[in-house]
Design a protein around this motif. Sequence first.
Motif, PDB file in Angstrom:
ATOM      1  N   GLY A 257      -4.813   2.765   7.848  1.00 35.28           N
ATOM      2  CA  GLY A 257      -4.411   3.130   6.498  1.00 35.28           C
ATOM      3  C   GLY A 257      -4.627   1.839   5.645  1.00 35.28           C
ATOM      4  O   GLY A 257      -4.611   0.847   5.937  1.00 35.28           O
ATOM      5  N   VAL A 258      -4.964   2.128   4.224  1.00 34.00           N
ATOM      6  CA  VAL A 258      -5.365   1.354   3.431  1.00 34.00           C
ATOM      7  C   VAL A 258      -4.324   1.157   2.160  1.00 34.00           C
ATOM      8  O   VAL A 258      -3.924   2.298   1.709  1.00 34.00           O
ATOM      9  N   ILE A 259      -3.697   0.213   1.928  1.00 33.17           N
ATOM     10  CA  ILE A 259      -2.838  -0.149   0.901  1.00 33.17           C
ATOM     11  C   ILE A 259      -3.363  -0.642  -0.434  1.00 33.17           C
ATOM     12  O   ILE A 259      -3.939  -1.962  -0.055  1.00 33.17           O
ATOM     13  N   GLY A 260      -3.858  -0.081  -1.275  1.00 37.79           N
ATOM     14  CA  GLY A 260      -4.399  -0.496  -2.498  1.00 37.79           C
ATOM     15  C   GLY A 260      -5.577   0.174  -2.995  1.00 37.79           C
ATOM     16  O   GLY A 260      -6.462   0.134  -2.255  1.00 37.79           O
ATOM     17  N   CYS A 261      -5.535   0.864  -3.847  1.00 41.12           N
ATOM     18  CA  CYS A 261      -6.726   2.069  -4.167  1.00 41.12           C
ATOM     19  C   CYS A 261      -7.509   1.620  -5.448  1.00 41.12           C
ATOM     20  O   CYS A 261      -8.123   2.401  -5.946  1.00 41.12           O
ATOM     21  N   GLY A 262      -7.686   0.402  -5.595  1.00 36.90           N
ATOM     22  CA  GLY A 262      -8.385  -0.121  -6.640  1.00 36.90           C
ATOM     23  C   GLY A 262      -9.661  -0.171  -6.313  1.00 36.90           C
ATOM     24  O   GLY A 262     -10.349   0.446  -5.424  1.00 36.90           O
ATOM     25  N   ALA A 263     -10.753  -1.096  -7.156  1.00 37.08           N
ATOM     26  CA  ALA A 263     -11.956  -1.264  -6.898  1.00 37.08           C
ATOM     27  C   ALA A 263     -12.357  -1.664  -5.422  1.00 37.08           C
ATOM     28  O   ALA A 263     -13.335  -0.995  -4.599  1.00 37.08           O
ATOM     29  N   ILE A 264     -11.897  -2.920  -4.837  1.00 36.38           N
ATOM     30  CA  ILE A 264     -12.204  -3.155  -3.547  1.00 36.38           C
ATOM     31  C   ILE A 264     -11.440  -2.149  -2.452  1.00 36.38           C
ATOM     32  O   ILE A 264     -12.221  -2.010  -1.419  1.00 36.38           O
ATOM     33  N   GLY A 265     -10.412  -1.667  -2.971  1.00 38.06           N
ATOM     34  CA  GLY A 265      -9.802  -0.725  -1.863  1.00 38.06           C
ATOM     35  C   GLY A 265     -10.832   0.529  -1.933  1.00 38.06           C
ATOM     36  O   GLY A 265     -10.941   0.808  -0.378  1.00 38.06           O
TER      37      GLY A 265
END
Length: 336
Positions: A8-16
């Motif tokens: 699971g990934v928390i943070g859906c900005g550029a690096i996310g």
Amino acid sequence: MKQQLRVGVIGCGAIGKEHLRRLTDVVPETIVTGVADYFLPAAQSAAEMFHCTAFQTGEDLIASPDVDAVVVTSADPSHAAYVLEAIRHKKFVFCEKPLAQTAEECQQIIAAEQAAGKKLVQVGFMRRYDRGYMAMKHAISSNEIGAPLMIHAAHRNMSQAPGFETDYAVTRVAIHEIDICRWLLDDEYATAQVLGVRQSSRTSGEWLNPQIMMLTTRSGQRIDVEVQTDGAYAYDIQCHVVGEDGIVSLPDPTSVTKRAAAAIHTPLMTDWKDRFIEAYDIEFQEWAKSLLNGAPTGPSAWDGYVACVTGDALIRSRQTGKPEDIVLPEKPEMYQ
């Protein structure tokens, strides 16, 4: 043994989004099962793109039985809380740098990980996976240049996002040099100092730019790092290790030169994602394999803590104008 890790990934900005693509397309050992972001529409958009579940909060994602491991790419101030929550659930967690905003938060993470009884945390110092730095590390450890005496390094950026501050030159930029030089020399730091230099007229903000950061190790080696956070000619990362018998330098990541108009032209990169894209790929491939084998093997919570303590000393030095001591407790057995 599991053959695939549910992430699971928390943070859906550029690096996310970069890491979501990487975990989906590049790392066969992982499958993305969930995403979260403080701005829910961003999570929903990413979930649709990567065919996974959008969670209302990062805490909900961490608690989900469909998530084995967590990747934290959210805003810096949120890192420590998410890492601690993952440890509370005894789940593996990969945290982009910095591990936390303060040394005290890093110490809380180390204490929580020790209480959990196993290594769960890896910090995103991806330069350790760059082929150039790995070759330098091998040259040093195999004594090809003799005992290392000093390092000359540079970190040059073309621009920064709005809101950039002077301290970020340490906490968001030079933090990579802080980690990689310590890794190359296999020694802890003793002192830190920031030297003032003539300021660039090309700096678009109010912060100090450039700065010279000086570090010494416990065995007496000295590292100088030129940090340009704005207005540089390219995104240019340099590192030269001077040994008793020779020098090893970081290779420029370029394989093509052009000869024209009575000159030789070698292109330079302008974006950090392009410069270290392969290092990121290798980093996550190795992370996933290590977790399937039981524990992370990359940069640890201790490494994140040392980077934070060193950064604090550099910031103090800029304020006092003097070298500042770097004081570390004894390294816990878990991180030996």
